[in-house]
Enzyme design. Structure first.
Site, PDB file in Angstrom:
ATOM      1  N   ASP A 174       7.639  63.432  59.438  1.00  0.00           N
ATOM      2  CA  ASP A 174       8.279  64.671  59.003  1.00  0.00           C
ATOM      3  C   ASP A 174       9.000  65.250  60.219  1.00  0.00           C
ATOM      4  OD1 ASP A 174       8.829  67.222  57.654  1.00  0.00           O
ATOM      5  OD2 ASP A 174       7.225  66.699  56.277  1.00  0.00           O
ATOM      6  N   HIS A 213      12.179  63.871  60.007  1.00  0.00           N
ATOM      7  CA  HIS A 213      13.078  64.602  59.109  1.00  0.00           C
ATOM      8  C   HIS A 213      14.077  65.426  59.909  1.00  0.00           C
ATOM      9  CE1 HIS A 213      10.428  64.437  55.222  1.00  0.00           C
ATOM     10  NE2 HIS A 213      10.892  63.267  55.612  1.00  0.00           N
TER      11      HIS A 213
END
Length: 564
Positions: free
Chosen positions: A304, A338
């Site tokens: 992430d 991300h």
């Protein structure tokens, strides 16, 4: 004299047998504080007494078969009781349950040491804490500290959170063979067969939440019933002062990897922070409501966001009212993530006075990522970013999104772009309205990106006073500017393969100077929306402005002016 000298040597050898040798703490290089745009306080560095003990002295057994929780706890307690020092994890595999750090403790992992946390969920009782910016209840973190002063985790060993035992996994993130192996290992599937859960309790918790990963359950009995879903962050440091993380690899966390919360005087350096790319909420570093922080010389490869700044979410964050501020970020490399450097979306207490420089983002979904939404409140301001190199960014090299609702930058199977569609309708500006302003970026290079840059504020609260200077952005699509006021683009080159180099929509007071671009069949600049005003371009940048600059028919020609 010779006998006295020999006796002295024997005494030293005897002491070193029991105490080991003290671990030196390297000072912060002066260069870390150089070329900082705003005044930053010097971060206090930890220091420890010379006492060094090994966990083996307290009965720890290597091999990864026997839990060493009590031995490690006893070593930390005894050293803390004696005024502090270093607790050494020797080379080998050391299985353990949660570790609580105490004041004046340096947990030192020797080269070759693997500290492996148990995957027995019963080892991690529920505790009241904060997660995703909300006051909530989670399982105890594998490494945790509360109100500790002068603590460190150092050395060249590896800390593994056994996160695969905890995390749900989406079928779309694995190959067919990986998925088959995972399902065969046990656990349960969602009703549609697309998500694997480690247990029925984990699945029940997932089904009980409306938004993200905090279930709508408050009773102790109800929380115990979904305990397996309440994955902990791997390293939780709450209300601590004088913290050093220096050297180890932190990997395979149940949720976020490292989470300093409401802490100060933090140094995070020389770390290797890893999570599988498919790991749900597998953030690298989430710095939340912290002051006076140095983050440098680290490598991230996570599932992430990599380096993420937060300060609480919605009402809980505003009530806490503690910003993240006075932070220097230098010389970091991010691979999969991300976002490379991220602020938000939980920023309700504010983020300010931040310097980021000399970082490389290699294949991150987004490079520089700023996100929030209505209801957050909070102010993000005085952010200085420079000397950033990015390559192979599949979406936006730079992205400001004030309509964030939880989507991954690369949409997953159950996500739709409509989930974060812009709402044209203005709402009242209140304490719940997020504000992003005074953000300065320079010396930015991005090659092979999906989109050069995306700037989007709110119709009722524009993104304000953002500057991008000395940038080369190569992408499939150019720069898009929506609901933004006071944007300055200076000496920016956009190599856009498919779209206009610059599209402006409902934005005001935009200044573009020394703008260069690649030629394609599209216009260079397009100005749209009924609210756009005071768009200032440099005349010398456009050889044929009538064709290269397109203005919506509803806008007056005076909307765009060409400066000499």
């Amino acid at each position: 004299m010779k006998n006295k000298f020999q006796k002295y040597v024997y005494v030293l050898m005897f002491l070193s047998f029991f105490t080991g040798s003290a671990q030196e703490i390297t000072p912060v290089p002066a260069s870390i504080y150089e070329n900082i745009e705003i005044e930053m306080p010097k971060v206090s560095l930890v220091s420890f007494p010379s006492l060094v003990v090994s966990i083996k002295d307290y009965g720890a057994v290597e091999g990864g078969f026997e839990k060493n929780t009590k031995a490690i706890e006893k070593a930390i307690y005894e050293v803390s009781k004696k005024g502090g020092g270093t607790v050494k994890i020797p080379r080998g595999i050391w299985l353990t349950g949660p570790i609580t750090l105490r004041s004046n403790i340096n947990l030192h992992l020797e080269d070759g040491a693997l500290l492996l946390f148990s995957k027995d969920f019963n080892d991690y009782p529920l505790v009241d804490t904060s997660f995703e910016g909300l006051n909530t209840t989670r399982c105890t973190s594998p490494i945790n500290a509360l109100s500790a002063v002068n603590i460190a985790i150092t050395g060249k060993g590896v800390i593994d959170g056994n996160g695969d035992a905890w995390r749900p996994v989406k079928k779309g993130k694995m190959t067919a063979s990986q998925w088959s192996k995972l399902v065969a290992s046990g656990g349960v599937l969602s009703e549609d067969g697309k998500i694997w859960f480690p247990s029925e309790s984990s699945k029940k918790g997932f089904e009980s939440r409306d938004y993200f990963n905090v279930p709508n359950i408050s009773s102790k009995k109800g929380l115990e019933a979904v305990k397996d879903f309440l994955r902990p962050v791997m390293v939780s440091l709450v209300k601590c002062d004088k913290v050093l993380l220096d050297g180890p690899t932190f990997q395979n966390s149940p949720a976020w990897n490292i989470h300093p919360l409401m802490s100060s005087n933090i140094i995070i350096r020389n770390l290797n922070i890893r999570n599988p790319w498919y790991s749900q909420n597998g953030d690298g570093l989430d710095l939340e409501s912290c002051h006076n922080v140095l983050i440098y010389n680290n490598t991230f490869d996570v599932g992430d966001d990599a380096i993420c700044f937060k300060s609480g979410k919605d009402k809980d964050g505003r009530n806490r009212g503690i910003s993240t501020e006075n932070v220097i970020v230098k010389n970091n490399t991010v691979y999969h993530a991300h976002g490379g450097f991220v602020i938000g979306s939980e920023m309700s207490g504010g983020v300010k006075n931040v310097h980021v420089s000399n970082c490389n983002f290699i294949g991150t979904d987004v490079g520089l990522r700023f996100k929030s939404t209505r209801g957050r409140g909070g102010v993000v301001e005085n952010i200085y970013i420079s000397n950033i190199n990015m390559i192979n960014i599949p979406t936006d090299a730079i992205r400001f999104n004030m309509f964030y609702s939880g989507n991954s930058p690369i949409l997953e199977e159950n996500q739709s772009a409509e989930d974060e569609a812009r709402d044209e309708n203005k709402v009242a500006v209140t304490e719940e309205t997020p504000a992003f302003r005074n953000i300065y970026m320079k010396n930015i290079i991005a090659t092979n990106s999906g989109k050069a840059a995306f700037f989007m504020g709110l119709p009722e609260k524009s993104l304000e006073n953002v500057s991008l200077e000395n940038a080369i952005l190569e992408a499939e699509e150019g720069i898009t500017v929506i609901d933004t006021r006071g944007l300055k683009l200076k000496n920016v080159k956009v190599i856009s393969k498919k779209t206009e180099a610059l599209t402006i929509y409902n934005s005001q007071d935009i200044t573009v100077d020394a703008f260069t671009f690649s030629e394609n069949e599209k216009a260079v600049v397009k100005v749209l929306g009924t609210q756009s005003a005071n768009i200032n371009l440099k005349k010398s940048d456009f050889k044929n402005s009538e064709k290269q600059v397109v203005i919506a028919k509803l806008l007056a020609k005076e909307t765009v002016s060409f400066q000499e």
